[in-house]
Design an enzyme around this catalytic site. Structure first.
Site, mmCIF file in Angstrom:
data_model
loop_
_atom_site.group_PDB
_atom_site.id
_atom_site.type_symbol
_atom_site.label_atom_id
_atom_site.label_comp_id
_atom_site.label_asym_id
_atom_site.label_seq_id
_atom_site.Cartn_x
_atom_site.Cartn_y
_atom_site.Cartn_z
ATOM 1 N N CYS A 244 -5.589 7.945 9.398
ATOM 2 C CA CYS A 244 -4.863 9.116 8.899
ATOM 3 C C CYS A 244 -5.876 10.240 8.757
ATOM 4 C CB CYS A 244 -4.130 8.805 7.603
ATOM 5 S SG CYS A 244 -5.161 8.124 6.288
ATOM 6 N N ARG A 249 -3.632 6.748 3.530
ATOM 7 C CA ARG A 249 -2.272 6.529 4.019
ATOM 8 C C ARG A 249 -2.243 5.398 5.037
ATOM 9 N NH1 ARG A 249 -0.599 12.432 6.083
ATOM 10 N NH2 ARG A 249 -2.868 12.647 6.171
#
Lengths: 286, 147
Positions: A244, A249
């Site tokens: 990410c 994430r």
């Protein structure tokens, strides 16, 4: 749909809020809350839960890296766990930070790491008990273990090799970041990059598509396969790298692929776009 | 040196008495506990986008008005029930800027968020809290220009 009906891999490492409440008195279980908002834990948490803060507890205070073996040992002894303790992670934002913490604990080889489905929001919305009292834990002895970055973490040079082999990559950022239209995640301007776009061959599956936005629960295995296999072209035997912008994430997506779908070879590239998009000479696609 | 109005400086001085992180968080939570969203009569939903705090994940909205003596009245809504930091920030701004002149509010340094919450805030959290201060300053500047 209850977890057992969702078709996950046998060792899925996902537990329900109900299961956690049933095990609150289990002395061999430690519940760990990990949030983005620093006020949330103290404002009320699952009774007996300890807090692991991703900035203070998991990251090296100076270098861009995670804590070393001594730092991890000190953390584990502070939160009163042994290598045999079962850990249950949960937190805000659909377990975004909790999954990241779980991934870091996995780097150090702690084997019994579970994630509470739906995270903090689901626990609260179901009216389950919370406490503002800090958990009292007896300090433990936790053996010093070297971090093993080889199995579930990828570094820049390894990603370059992966790209050269046309390896599978999942970019879990927003479509705007993936396309290069935006140089940083909305609202995170200081974690941007000099170049926009994505790593060559990567497919874009934003991390939050793996969860039901209304409940925060993970989608079923069938729904996850539709995302990652039909849409992104993965197969369970693939060597996959997820990324990410700083690796948090993508730790959530790593959990979905590794633990819910049972992929054997999934690595999280935590250097992610803040490293790749700022590095000189690396290949980029738009 | 950042500029803070007297009431805000006083709150910061009080917070500085709690160097321990957990104690400070408990103080901030007690501040957040006093937060109340505006009633439907005061500000009916849906709230207008131009009052929405940019970059705030807690879905906060800000209204700034003047009373008859041209003193500020600040109102904040926080739609995310888990937005504890946003609620604490809203109460601190309300406690310290209500009754001040718009000119004074327009000059509050955005770095106040670090003096309140410390420098360990994540980027997302700091941008949201800073966005609230910026929006208050934006409305205060507009009001300062109206006589």
């Amino acid at each position: 749909m209850i977890i057992e009906q969702r078709g996950y891999a046998p060792t899925h490492n996902l537990v329900s809020t109900e299961w956690v409440e049933d095990h609150l008195e289990d002395s061999n279980l430690r519940i760990i809350e990990s949030n983005e908002d620093p006020l949330l834990y103290v404002s009320g948490h699952i009774p007996g839960a300890v807090e692991v803060d991703w900035t203070r507890d998991l990251n090296d205070p100076l270098r861009r890296d995670y804590v070393d073996s001594a730092g991890f040992q000190a953390l584990c002894e502070r939160i009163g766990i042994t290598p045999d303790t079962t850990l249950v992670f949960y937190g805000d934002k659909s377990n975004w930070w909790a999954a990241y913490a779980l991934w870091v604990f996995s780097l150090f080889g702690h084997r019994k790491c579970l994630l509470m489905d739906g995270g903090r929001l689901k626990w609260e919305s179901e009216g389950r008990p919370t406490s503002r009292e800090s958990a009292t834990v007896a300090p433990t002895q936790y053996p010093r273990s070297e971090r093993d970055d080889s199995a579930i973490r990828a570094f820049r040079s390894q990603v370059l090799d992966h790209v050269a082999r046309s390896g599978k990559l999942i970019d879990v950022r927003s479509p705007q970041e993936f396309s290069g239209e935006r140089l940083h995640m909305a609202d995170y301007p200081n974690e941007g990059a000099l170049r926009g776009g994505h790593i060559p061959h990567a497919k874009n599956i934003p991390w939050a598509r793996a969860v039901n936005p209304n409940t925060g629960e993970f989608r079923s295995a069938e729904e996850l396969r539709a995302l990652y296999e039909e849409e992104a072209g993965l197969a369970s035997t693939d060597d996959v790298i997820v990324y990410c912008r700083i690796g948090e994430r993508s730790a959530h997506t790593w959990f979905a692929l590794k633990h819910l779908l049972g992929y054997q070879n999934v690595r999280n590239y935590d250097g992610s776009w803040t490293e790749w998009g700022n590095s000189v000479g690396l290949p980029i696609e738009r | 040196m950042n500029f803070y109005p007297a009431k805000l400086q006083s709150i910061l001085d009080d917070l500085a008495m709690f160097p321990d992180r957990v104690e400070r968080i408990q103080v901030l939570i007690s501040i957040a506990d006093r937060f109340k969203n505006p009633t439907e009569g005061e500000h009916p939903k849906p709230y207008p986008d131009d009052h929405k705090v940019p970059a705030c994940e807690s879905e906060a909205f800000v209204w700034v008005s003047l009373d008859d003596e041209r003193k500020l009245k600040l109102e904040v809504a926080v739609l995310n029930p888990q937005g504890m930091s946003a609620m604490a920030m809203a109460m601190i701004l309300k406690d310290s800027l209500d009754g001040e002149s718009p000119e004074t509010a327009a000059h509050v340094s955005e770095d106040v968020i670090y003096d309140i919450f410390g420098k360990e805030l994540s980027m997302g959290k700091s941008m949201g809290l800073m966005g609230m201060v910026r929006l208050v300053k934006h409305f205060a500047r507009d009001l300062a220009g109206t006589k």
